[in-house]
Write a protein that holds these residues in place. Structure first.
Motif, mmCIF file in Angstrom:
data_model
loop_
_atom_site.group_PDB
_atom_site.id
_atom_site.type_symbol
_atom_site.label_atom_id
_atom_site.label_comp_id
_atom_site.label_asym_id
_atom_site.label_seq_id
_atom_site.Cartn_x
_atom_site.Cartn_y
_atom_site.Cartn_z
ATOM 1 N N CYS A 62 -43.599 -18.188 -31.969
ATOM 2 C CA CYS A 62 -43.568 -17.549 -30.657
ATOM 3 C C CYS A 62 -42.560 -15.993 -30.545
ATOM 4 C CB CYS A 62 -44.322 -18.317 -29.600
ATOM 5 S SG CYS A 62 -45.442 -18.265 -29.784
ATOM 6 N N ASP A 66 -41.300 -12.867 -30.099
ATOM 7 C CA ASP A 66 -40.271 -12.047 -29.370
ATOM 8 C C ASP A 66 -39.053 -11.673 -29.600
ATOM 9 O OD1 ASP A 66 -42.468 -13.253 -27.491
ATOM 10 O OD2 ASP A 66 -41.132 -15.023 -27.061
ATOM 11 N N LYS A 68 -38.217 -10.151 -33.048
ATOM 12 C CA LYS A 68 -38.531 -8.548 -33.368
ATOM 13 C C LYS A 68 -38.748 -8.334 -34.085
ATOM 14 C CE LYS A 68 -41.457 -6.536 -29.197
ATOM 15 N NZ LYS A 68 -41.350 -8.060 -28.242
ATOM 16 N N ARG A 174 -49.405 -18.196 -29.681
ATOM 17 C CA ARG A 174 -48.914 -18.606 -28.030
ATOM 18 C C ARG A 174 -50.414 -19.952 -27.663
ATOM 19 N NH1 ARG A 174 -45.085 -14.703 -27.216
ATOM 20 N NH2 ARG A 174 -45.692 -12.637 -28.095
ATOM 21 N N LYS A 285 -36.837 -17.282 -25.250
ATOM 22 C CA LYS A 285 -36.630 -16.979 -26.867
ATOM 23 C C LYS A 285 -35.317 -17.752 -27.147
ATOM 24 C CE LYS A 285 -33.958 -12.903 -27.161
ATOM 25 N NZ LYS A 285 -34.260 -11.311 -27.454
ATOM 26 N N GLU A 400 -29.147 -13.258 -21.755
ATOM 27 C CA GLU A 400 -30.699 -14.533 -21.364
ATOM 28 C C GLU A 400 -29.842 -15.665 -20.527
ATOM 29 O OE1 GLU A 400 -33.726 -13.480 -22.415
ATOM 30 O OE2 GLU A 400 -32.927 -11.413 -23.915
#
Length: 412
Positions: A62, A66, A68, A174, A285, A400
């Motif tokens: 995941c 995320d 990408k 997920r 993330k 973040e």
């Protein structure tokens, strides 16, 4: 019902602390008989081992999806690895300076030298090649986290690369991740009982007698870990760079720190470390990538142990180490922390490499074996707090980090 409710209202840290203290008391009172409680710790370790591999698999698939793109992940990964290695170098330097000042091996009387049959140490190239799994399912069954990390990131990018076709599989993972998070929460409820059993066994087995001849060595290891953790990880990384109060950092991380102190397993602490790190405001993330990665790559505390062992060995055996040789210890420990990542017993392999680098007797490992568990309890704390502090720094640099969101949650 009221008693059950009161226990459930207590924070996890307090529960663990109760188990920790009671375990010490029972160990001191019943001594070796307390070893019968070891099974509680074994149950906890097995439960957490069951959780780690599937949880890391889902988290990193995941996380890659995320992010990408490879460029962004490469930037985050490079930054993370750079911080890990820089922290390891600082940790070794502090350990070498402090141990030389304290003269930890001076006056130590060797009654016997326990020989150690050093197994062949794999090269860094071979170790890095072994990161690539030949069978991902075998990697999962063997808990080979570096191979799981490699496979998970690759699969996450592949699912994003095929667009809508990959969405059902990504949605599955997920849901998989959320399910394993829930299982982890259930497992963590057993933590106080497992910690109780572990501490009763350790204290009952070793008592205080084994500590006396090694007090300076133990003191140097604990003091170095304390200074590095407080000033570098809490003060510089979390405070100066992350702009999070060191007090808040340590208060938030206390559950993970106490847990790893009792269990001596950085890998088993991944679920709790993730939970605590996210409470600091680190995004999913960043945390989902840095924490599992750090559990096998970040060797801050282990590097401190290498420094302690090297100075101990040089002074016990009357071998003078020049400044150049001590710098070699630092460089070797940093490089070995990469090369031995993911190897079972990597701390022992690292120590073998470092001792060989400056031609010190491998008998040192046998001399320190009696207090290895005591030293291990200290060195695992900088390892897992280093993962959290690194996550804070990376999240801050990547925009973040959102601690303001956590304050509202904490007060709710």
């Amino acid at each position: 019902m009221k008693k059950i409710k009161r226990w459930s209202d207590i924070s996890l840290f307090t529960k663990i602390m109760i188990g920790f203290v009671l375990g010490i008391v029972v160990g001191l009172v019943f001594q070796e008989k307390a070893s019968c409680l070891k099974f509680l710790g074994t149950i906890l370790t097995r439960l957490l081992t069951m959780v780690v591999a599937p949880l890391v698999l889902g988290l990193l698939i995941c996380a890659a999806a995320d992010v990408k793109d490879f460029k962004t992940l490469g930037k985050i990964g490079g930054l993370t690895l750079g911080i890990f290695l820089g922290g390891t170098a600082i940790a070794v330097a502090i350990g070498l300076v402090l141990c030389n000042i304290m003269q930890i091996g001076a006056g130590f009387v060797i009654e016997s030298q326990v020989s150690y049959d050093a197994s062949e140490v794999p090269s860094i190239v071979d170790t890095l090649m072994n990161i690539i799994p030949t069978n991902p399912f075998q990697s999962l069954s063997e808990q080979n986290l570096l191979q799981i990390i490699f496979f998970s990131l690759l699969l996450g990018f592949a699912l994003i690369g095929i667009g809508d076709k990959g969405k059902p599989v990504l949605d599955f993972f997920r849901a998989w991740t959320e399910a394993w998070k829930q299982i982890t929460n259930i497992v963590l409820e057993f933590t106080p009982f497992g910690v109780f059993g572990l501490m009763a066994d350790i204290v009952g087995k070793y008592g205080v007698d084994v500590l006396l001849p090694y007090l300076k060595t133990i003191g140097a290891c604990y003091l170095t870990c304390f200074l590095f953790t407080v000033f570098i990880q809490g003060g510089v990384m979390a405070g100066l760079i992350g702009r999070i109060s060191p007090m808040k950092f340590f208060s938030t991380m206390k559950e993970a720190a106490l847990f790893v102190f009792a269990t001596c397993s950085s890998v088993a602490t991944i679920p709790l470390n993730l939970k605590c790190t996210k409470k600091l405001g680190v995004s999913d993330k960043i945390a989902d990538f840095v924490i599992p990665f750090g559990a096998v790559m970040n060797m801050n505390g282990t590097a401190i142990y290498e420094a302690v062992a090297v100075v101990f060995a040089s002074q016990v055996f009357g071998i003078h180490l020049s400044v150049t040789q001590q710098i070699m210890v630092m460089v070797t420990a940093v490089l070995a922390s990469i090369g031995t990542a993911g190897i079972p017993g990597s701390g022992l392999v690292m120590l073998t490499i470092v001792l060989n680098a400056v031609n010190l007797p491998l008998e040192t490992i046998g001399l320190l074996a009696g207090i290895d568990r005591i030293l291990n309890m200290a060195r695992v704390i900088p390892n897992i707090l280093g993962d959290a502090a690194t996550a804070v720094v990376v999240a801050k640099l990547e925009g973040e980090l959102h601690p303001e969101n956590v304050v509202e949650e904490a007060n709710a």
